[in-house]
Scaffold this motif. Sequence first.
Motif, mmCIF file in Angstrom:
data_model
loop_
_atom_site.group_PDB
_atom_site.id
_atom_site.type_symbol
_atom_site.label_atom_id
_atom_site.label_comp_id
_atom_site.label_asym_id
_atom_site.label_seq_id
_atom_site.Cartn_x
_atom_site.Cartn_y
_atom_site.Cartn_z
ATOM 1 N N ARG A 51 20.974 22.633 -58.723
ATOM 2 C CA ARG A 51 19.770 21.990 -59.244
ATOM 3 C C ARG A 51 20.136 20.817 -60.146
ATOM 4 O O ARG A 51 21.113 20.877 -60.889
ATOM 5 C CB ARG A 51 18.916 22.996 -60.023
ATOM 6 N N GLN A 52 19.335 19.778 -60.066
ATOM 7 C CA GLN A 52 19.519 18.611 -60.925
ATOM 8 C C GLN A 52 18.260 18.386 -61.759
ATOM 9 O O GLN A 52 17.157 18.428 -61.234
ATOM 10 C CB GLN A 52 19.771 17.341 -60.101
ATOM 11 N N GLU A 53 18.475 18.149 -63.037
ATOM 12 C CA GLU A 53 17.359 17.808 -63.919
ATOM 13 C C GLU A 53 17.809 16.682 -64.847
ATOM 14 O O GLU A 53 18.840 16.802 -65.519
ATOM 15 C CB GLU A 53 16.914 19.010 -64.755
ATOM 16 N N VAL A 54 17.054 15.601 -64.865
ATOM 17 C CA VAL A 54 17.351 14.496 -65.766
ATOM 18 C C VAL A 54 16.475 14.637 -67.002
ATOM 19 O O VAL A 54 15.245 14.657 -66.914
ATOM 20 C CB VAL A 54 17.093 13.132 -65.084
ATOM 21 N N VAL A 55 17.148 14.797 -68.140
ATOM 22 C CA VAL A 55 16.452 14.901 -69.423
ATOM 23 C C VAL A 55 16.869 13.700 -70.256
ATOM 24 O O VAL A 55 18.009 13.618 -70.724
ATOM 25 C CB VAL A 55 16.800 16.216 -70.150
ATOM 26 N N GLY A 56 15.950 12.758 -70.422
ATOM 27 C CA GLY A 56 16.309 11.527 -71.111
ATOM 28 C C GLY A 56 17.329 10.760 -70.300
ATOM 29 O O GLY A 56 17.062 10.350 -69.168
ATOM 30 N N ARG A 57 18.523 10.641 -70.847
ATOM 31 C CA ARG A 57 19.597 9.899 -70.171
ATOM 32 C C ARG A 57 20.721 10.813 -69.700
ATOM 33 O O ARG A 57 21.792 10.362 -69.317
ATOM 34 C CB ARG A 57 20.142 8.836 -71.129
ATOM 35 N N VAL A 58 20.451 12.133 -69.736
ATOM 36 C CA VAL A 58 21.467 13.130 -69.369
ATOM 37 C C VAL A 58 21.051 13.849 -68.094
ATOM 38 O O VAL A 58 19.919 14.318 -67.961
ATOM 39 C CB VAL A 58 21.658 14.149 -70.508
ATOM 40 N N LEU A 59 21.990 13.939 -67.156
ATOM 41 C CA LEU A 59 21.790 14.714 -65.938
ATOM 42 C C LEU A 59 22.355 16.113 -66.155
ATOM 43 O O LEU A 59 23.541 16.269 -66.433
ATOM 44 C CB LEU A 59 22.504 14.045 -64.758
ATOM 45 N N HIS A 60 21.489 17.128 -66.028
ATOM 46 C CA HIS A 60 21.949 18.512 -66.139
ATOM 47 C C HIS A 60 22.022 19.105 -64.738
ATOM 48 O O HIS A 60 21.012 19.206 -64.039
ATOM 49 C CB HIS A 60 21.012 19.336 -67.023
ATOM 50 N N VAL A 61 23.226 19.495 -64.330
ATOM 51 C CA VAL A 61 23.483 20.080 -63.021
ATOM 52 C C VAL A 61 23.712 21.579 -63.209
ATOM 53 O O VAL A 61 24.539 21.982 -64.032
ATOM 54 C CB VAL A 61 24.716 19.437 -62.361
ATOM 55 N N VAL A 62 22.997 22.396 -62.451
ATOM 56 C CA VAL A 62 23.124 23.848 -62.577
ATOM 57 C C VAL A 62 23.524 24.443 -61.232
ATOM 58 O O VAL A 62 22.792 24.319 -60.240
ATOM 59 C CB VAL A 62 21.799 24.485 -63.055
ATOM 60 N N LEU A 63 24.690 25.080 -61.188
ATOM 61 C CA LEU A 63 25.156 25.781 -59.992
ATOM 62 C C LEU A 63 24.495 27.152 -59.945
ATOM 63 O O LEU A 63 24.530 27.900 -60.933
ATOM 64 C CB LEU A 63 26.676 25.946 -60.017
ATOM 65 N N ASP A 64 23.916 27.511 -58.799
ATOM 66 C CA ASP A 64 23.188 28.783 -58.720
ATOM 67 C C ASP A 64 23.287 29.346 -57.304
ATOM 68 O O ASP A 64 22.324 29.348 -56.545
ATOM 69 C CB ASP A 64 21.725 28.568 -59.123
ATOM 70 N N ARG A 65 24.485 29.807 -56.971
ATOM 71 C CA ARG A 65 24.702 30.452 -55.678
ATOM 72 C C ARG A 65 25.327 31.832 -55.915
ATOM 73 O O ARG A 65 26.545 31.997 -55.901
ATOM 74 C CB ARG A 65 25.608 29.609 -54.778
ATOM 75 N N PRO A 66 24.504 32.846 -56.185
ATOM 76 C CA PRO A 66 25.036 34.189 -56.435
ATOM 77 C C PRO A 66 25.827 34.691 -55.231
ATOM 78 O O PRO A 66 25.569 34.274 -54.089
ATOM 79 C CB PRO A 66 23.766 35.026 -56.642
ATOM 80 N N PRO A 67 26.810 35.585 -55.451
ATOM 81 C CA PRO A 67 27.092 36.186 -56.757
ATOM 82 C C PRO A 67 28.100 35.418 -57.610
ATOM 83 O O PRO A 67 28.253 35.719 -58.775
ATOM 84 C CB PRO A 67 27.692 37.542 -56.361
#
Length: 255
Positions: free
Chosen positions: A7-23
């Motif tokens: 998942r990608q989320e841009v908050v202001g000028r920062v890109l937050h990348v979240v890996l989420d493939r269990p397990p």
Amino acid sequence: MSESVVRQEVVGRVLHVVLDRPPANALGAPIIEGLTAVADTLERDDTVKVAVISSAIDGIFAAGADIKQMGTLDPESFAGYRDALRAPVERINRCGKPTIAAIDGLALGGGLELSMACTLRFATAASKVGLPEVKLGLIPGAGGTQRLPLLVGRGRALEIMLSGRSVPGEEALQIGLVDRLVDGDVVAEALAYAETLAAFPVTAMKAIIDCVDAVSGVPADGMQLEGELVVEMLASGEAAEGIAAFIARRPAAYA
């Protein structure tokens, strides 16, 4: 699929990348596709100045390559998997923007290689990092043999890779494998630090990164050798036994 597991989320000028493939955030095709999309964002979105990569899975940043997938591959297909994984990792490394891996738990194999491709690594005392490929009859194949010595020195890098052991967070900080040890929410601290960096000019930050990499950057010939040898390990037969033993959860019977 890749959108849901990376998942990608841009908050202001920062890109937050979240890996989420269990397990375990295995670095198979879904995450590779997601990381490719991340590289696209970093290269094309001028509003993004810094990125943080973290995990949604408790206790795991990424536990390495998709070994079940690897167990189905012949050497030619394995070379394709190697190249597919390397491509977004190298693009993230060379994007010219600061990137921070926020590690809380295990970062092993390809997971550590991804984090070493980032500009900085934040971790917790509970984190454990390592390159255990030798236990499968393999070697790191996504830049690990090249980046680990640059961070910790030749001797420490050899000891870590030859033993395949996991390095605890405190030791990782002491030897330079991680850059900051966080007592608390490592993701929140990484995001706060990223926001601080995002106030600075990208051109200046890129110049700093480029100058440092000019001194200690990964040599192209070393990456080529690593890439050739990791496929040779699979072709030799020893890695096939190591992978089969891992999947069957039994000790490997090497010659």
